[in-house]
Design a protein around this motif. Sequence first.
Motif, mmCIF file in Angstrom:
data_model
loop_
_atom_site.group_PDB
_atom_site.id
_atom_site.type_symbol
_atom_site.label_atom_id
_atom_site.label_comp_id
_atom_site.label_asym_id
_atom_site.label_seq_id
_atom_site.Cartn_x
_atom_site.Cartn_y
_atom_site.Cartn_z
ATOM 1 N N ASP A 201 0.729 5.131 -3.676
ATOM 2 C CA ASP A 201 1.719 5.267 -4.751
ATOM 3 C C ASP A 201 1.077 4.741 -6.034
ATOM 4 N N THR A 202 0.807 5.640 -6.961
ATOM 5 C CA THR A 202 0.097 5.261 -8.193
ATOM 6 C C THR A 202 1.041 4.902 -9.341
ATOM 7 N N THR A 203 2.333 4.798 -9.060
ATOM 8 C CA THR A 203 3.326 4.574 -10.113
ATOM 9 C C THR A 203 2.965 3.407 -11.037
ATOM 10 N N SER A 204 2.603 2.293 -10.464
ATOM 11 C CA SER A 204 2.313 1.101 -11.265
ATOM 12 C C SER A 204 0.831 0.752 -11.270
ATOM 13 N N MET A 205 -0.006 1.723 -10.924
ATOM 14 C CA MET A 205 -1.445 1.475 -10.854
ATOM 15 C C MET A 205 -2.177 2.127 -12.019
ATOM 16 N N THR A 206 -3.258 1.508 -12.447
ATOM 17 C CA THR A 206 -4.127 2.118 -13.448
ATOM 18 C C THR A 206 -5.112 3.030 -12.720
ATOM 19 N N LEU A 207 -5.812 3.871 -13.475
ATOM 20 C CA LEU A 207 -6.820 4.731 -12.865
ATOM 21 C C LEU A 207 -7.887 3.886 -12.170
ATOM 22 N N GLU A 208 -8.234 2.775 -12.795
ATOM 23 C CA GLU A 208 -9.249 1.888 -12.221
ATOM 24 C C GLU A 208 -8.778 1.324 -10.885
ATOM 25 N N ASP A 209 -7.482 0.974 -10.821
ATOM 26 C CA ASP A 209 -6.912 0.444 -9.580
ATOM 27 C C ASP A 209 -6.991 1.467 -8.452
ATOM 28 N N VAL A 210 -6.617 2.706 -8.778
ATOM 29 C CA VAL A 210 -6.616 3.765 -7.769
ATOM 30 C C VAL A 210 -8.030 4.065 -7.302
ATOM 31 N N LEU A 211 -8.949 4.156 -8.262
ATOM 32 C CA LEU A 211 -10.342 4.450 -7.932
ATOM 33 C C LEU A 211 -10.925 3.360 -7.040
ATOM 34 N N GLU A 212 -10.620 2.128 -7.356
ATOM 35 C CA GLU A 212 -11.135 1.013 -6.563
ATOM 36 C C GLU A 212 -10.553 1.032 -5.154
#
Length: 227
Positions: A201-212
């Motif tokens: 769930d990427t709702t509250s995540m930054t692109l960097e968070d998701v990539l990591e």
Amino acid sequence: MTNTIITIDGPVGSGKSTIGRLLAKKHGYVYLDTGAMYRVIALESRERGIDAGDEHALAALSGTIDILFKQSTDRQLVFSSGRDVTDPIRTPEIGMLASRISALESVRHALVALQRQIGSLGSIVVDGRDAGTVIFPHARFKFYLDATVEIRAQRRYKEYIEKKINIDYNDLFLDIVKRDHDDSSRSIAPLKPASDAVIIDTTSMTLEDVLETISKRIGFAEQASLP
């Protein structure tokens, strides 16, 4: 990770295309945007006056258009029979048309065959609606990105504004709701997570968070497979 296929599925605005590009670049993989391929067919069909319901004509078109991806310094370029269509295929109208066309079985058959051909070489990141469920059901790593409709609409609205595409936010929001319904309820290759996909769930995540998060999953899985 030689000949590894990584799939990233999810609804519009979930961030899968951006993450797919970044992930491919980080690991030195080929990046395949399957959604862009349907958008190319949508653009070409509109310019040629082919009705969205004419499956025979659209299937023929899908089998003759030469779709090519090239990586520039900061983004991936899309070419249709030698013509740069990177920007024209990204309008809201083409997006909606692509969603309709992607529900046609013969069109999907033609493009899936091409997608599998590209993926046969391995070391590829594939994003779309059915990359992990239909195109590459045996992919080593599968991810499904999602977010609230509100967040996805805001992300897509920001993209259009940055590209100087005028659009009403409320209209965009309703279009996304409709595309979600159309993509998830179609009888052929509906949008859904693969049974073995990692759902993020990427709702509250930054692109960097998701990539990591994805990179760690791939890294941990690879490490665990070592003797």
